[in-house]
Design a protein around this motif. Structure first.
Motif, PDB file in Angstrom:
ATOM      1  N   SER A 150       0.833  -1.208   0.000  1.00 50.50           N
ATOM      2  CA  SER A 150       0.000   0.000   0.000  1.00 50.50           C
ATOM      3  C   SER A 150       0.865   1.255   0.000  1.00 50.50           C
ATOM      4  N   PHE A 151       2.022   1.213   0.670  1.00 49.54           N
ATOM      5  CA  PHE A 151       2.926   2.361   0.650  1.00 49.54           C
ATOM      6  C   PHE A 151       3.573   2.532  -0.727  1.00 49.54           C
ATOM      7  N   LEU A 152       3.765   1.431  -1.425  1.00 47.09           N
ATOM      8  CA  LEU A 152       4.402   1.500  -2.735  1.00 47.09           C
ATOM      9  C   LEU A 152       3.435   1.863  -3.858  1.00 47.09           C
ATOM     10  N   THR A 153       2.166   1.526  -3.679  1.00 46.32           N
ATOM     11  CA  THR A 153       1.222   1.659  -4.789  1.00 46.32           C
ATOM     12  C   THR A 153       0.072   2.628  -4.545  1.00 46.32           C
ATOM     13  N   SER A 154      -0.093   3.106  -3.323  1.00 47.44           N
ATOM     14  CA  SER A 154      -1.234   3.963  -3.002  1.00 47.44           C
ATOM     15  C   SER A 154      -0.773   5.335  -2.534  1.00 47.44           C
ATOM     16  N   ASN A 155      -1.578   6.330  -2.836  1.00 48.97           N
ATOM     17  CA  ASN A 155      -1.283   7.656  -2.311  1.00 48.97           C
ATOM     18  C   ASN A 155      -1.852   7.768  -0.897  1.00 48.97           C
ATOM     19  N   ALA A 156      -1.585   8.889  -0.243  1.00 47.82           N
ATOM     20  CA  ALA A 156      -1.993   9.077   1.141  1.00 47.82           C
ATOM     21  C   ALA A 156      -3.505   8.951   1.310  1.00 47.82           C
ATOM     22  N   LYS A 157      -4.265   9.517   0.398  1.00 45.40           N
ATOM     23  CA  LYS A 157      -5.740   9.447   0.476  1.00 45.40           C
ATOM     24  C   LYS A 157      -6.203   7.997   0.393  1.00 45.40           C
ATOM     25  N   GLU A 158      -5.632   7.228  -0.505  1.00 46.14           N
ATOM     26  CA  GLU A 158      -6.017   5.815  -0.652  1.00 46.14           C
ATOM     27  C   GLU A 158      -5.652   5.018   0.597  1.00 46.14           C
ATOM     28  N   ARG A 159      -4.468   5.281   1.183  1.00 45.95           N
ATOM     29  CA  ARG A 159      -4.072   4.588   2.417  1.00 45.95           C
ATOM     30  C   ARG A 159      -5.016   4.935   3.560  1.00 45.95           C
ATOM     31  N   TYR A 160      -5.390   6.213   3.642  1.00 50.84           N
ATOM     32  CA  TYR A 160      -6.331   6.671   4.663  1.00 50.84           C
ATOM     33  C   TYR A 160      -7.668   5.933   4.514  1.00 50.84           C
ATOM     34  N   GLU A 161      -8.193   5.911   3.306  1.00 51.91           N
ATOM     35  CA  GLU A 161      -9.493   5.266   3.058  1.00 51.91           C
ATOM     36  C   GLU A 161      -9.438   3.765   3.324  1.00 51.91           C
ATOM     37  N   GLN A 162      -8.327   3.147   2.972  1.00 57.52           N
ATOM     38  CA  GLN A 162      -8.157   1.715   3.223  1.00 57.52           C
ATOM     39  C   GLN A 162      -8.134   1.425   4.728  1.00 57.52           C
ATOM     40  N   LEU A 163      -7.413   2.238   5.488  1.00 51.26           N
ATOM     41  CA  LEU A 163      -7.363   2.048   6.939  1.00 51.26           C
ATOM     42  C   LEU A 163      -8.735   2.293   7.561  1.00 51.26           C
ATOM     43  N   LEU A 164      -9.424   3.321   7.116  1.00 57.12           N
ATOM     44  CA  LEU A 164     -10.752   3.632   7.628  1.00 57.12           C
ATOM     45  C   LEU A 164     -11.731   2.489   7.351  1.00 57.12           C
ATOM     46  N   LYS A 165     -11.634   1.916   6.175  1.00 52.66           N
ATOM     47  CA  LYS A 165     -12.519   0.801   5.808  1.00 52.66           C
ATOM     48  C   LYS A 165     -12.177  -0.457   6.611  1.00 52.66           C
ATOM     49  N   GLN A 166     -10.892  -0.733   6.759  1.00 54.08           N
ATOM     50  CA  GLN A 166     -10.455  -1.968   7.409  1.00 54.08           C
ATOM     51  C   GLN A 166     -10.590  -1.908   8.931  1.00 54.08           C
ATOM     52  N   TYR A 167     -10.247  -0.769   9.534  1.00 51.97           N
ATOM     53  CA  TYR A 167     -10.246  -0.636  10.999  1.00 51.97           C
ATOM     54  C   TYR A 167     -10.886   0.678  11.432  1.00 51.97           C
TER      55      TYR A 167
END
Length: 187
Positions: free
Chosen positions: A142-159
């Motif tokens: 996720s750090f290699l392929t996603s921008n900050a917004k995508e990482r934020y949304e992924q974390l929000l969705k997962q946890y």
């Protein structure tokens, strides 16, 4: 308390009451206050921890003194500086309580005894290790392929619960962004 550990183990393997009693006898119960360090960088790591209640952060501090959140651990999660735990070396990371926390601790000797004397526990620990490796690789990707917004949304969705329990400065560190950037992402 012990039911939480039993359920966690039984999510992967079936246990008799006798087997669980044997397993439980290898753990110690520990209470820690908010901000307590369970593991300090530079100290020998002798235990891994199963979180019964509370919230922990695993932190790496770089040479410039900047802290990087490697992971969070809440109820039903296992955490330690596993590299130091299994190699019986000094911690490169610190494990600190974000909330008052109750954990079961497991020494490496008892980990090895459980694995040797109850083979299904060896299977359990292998499965937990595999799941941990998968999660770590997914985080790296996720750090290699996603921008900050995508990482934020992924974390929000997962946890989503983390966003209610973890201060924004710590969430920002975990996501690899500044506190200000996190505020922009969350608005």
């Amino acid at each position: 308390m012990k039911d939480r550990l039993k359920e966690n183990i039984e999510n992967l393997i079936a246990l008799t009451d006798e087997e669980f009693s044997f397993i439980l006898s290898h753990f110690s119960l520990e209470k820690h206050k908010k901000n307590d360090f369970i593991i300090k960088e530079g100290e020998h790591v002798t235990h891994c921890y199963f979180v019964i209640s509370g919230l922990l952060k695993l932190v790496y501090e770089d040479n410039d003194g900047k802290q990087h959140i490697v992971s969070f651990a809440m109820e039903d999660w296992w955490e330690s500086d596993f590299s130091a735990y299994f190699s019986q070396t000094k911690a490169k990371m610190a494990l600190q309580c974000i909330e008052d926390t109750l954990v079961f601790s497991l020494s490496l000797d008892n980990y090895q005894k459980l694995s040797a004397e109850l083979p299904k526990m060896q299977h359990f620990f292998l499965q937990k290790s595999n799941l941990g490796h998968i999660a770590s690789q997914n985080r790296i990707l996720s750090f290699l392929t996603s921008n900050a917004k995508e990482r934020y949304e992924q974390l929000l969705k997962q946890y989503p619960i983390l966003f209610q329990r973890v201060p924004k400065t710590l969430l920002a560190s975990y996501l690899g962004v500044s506190r200000e950037t996190l505020s922009r992402l969350s608005s």
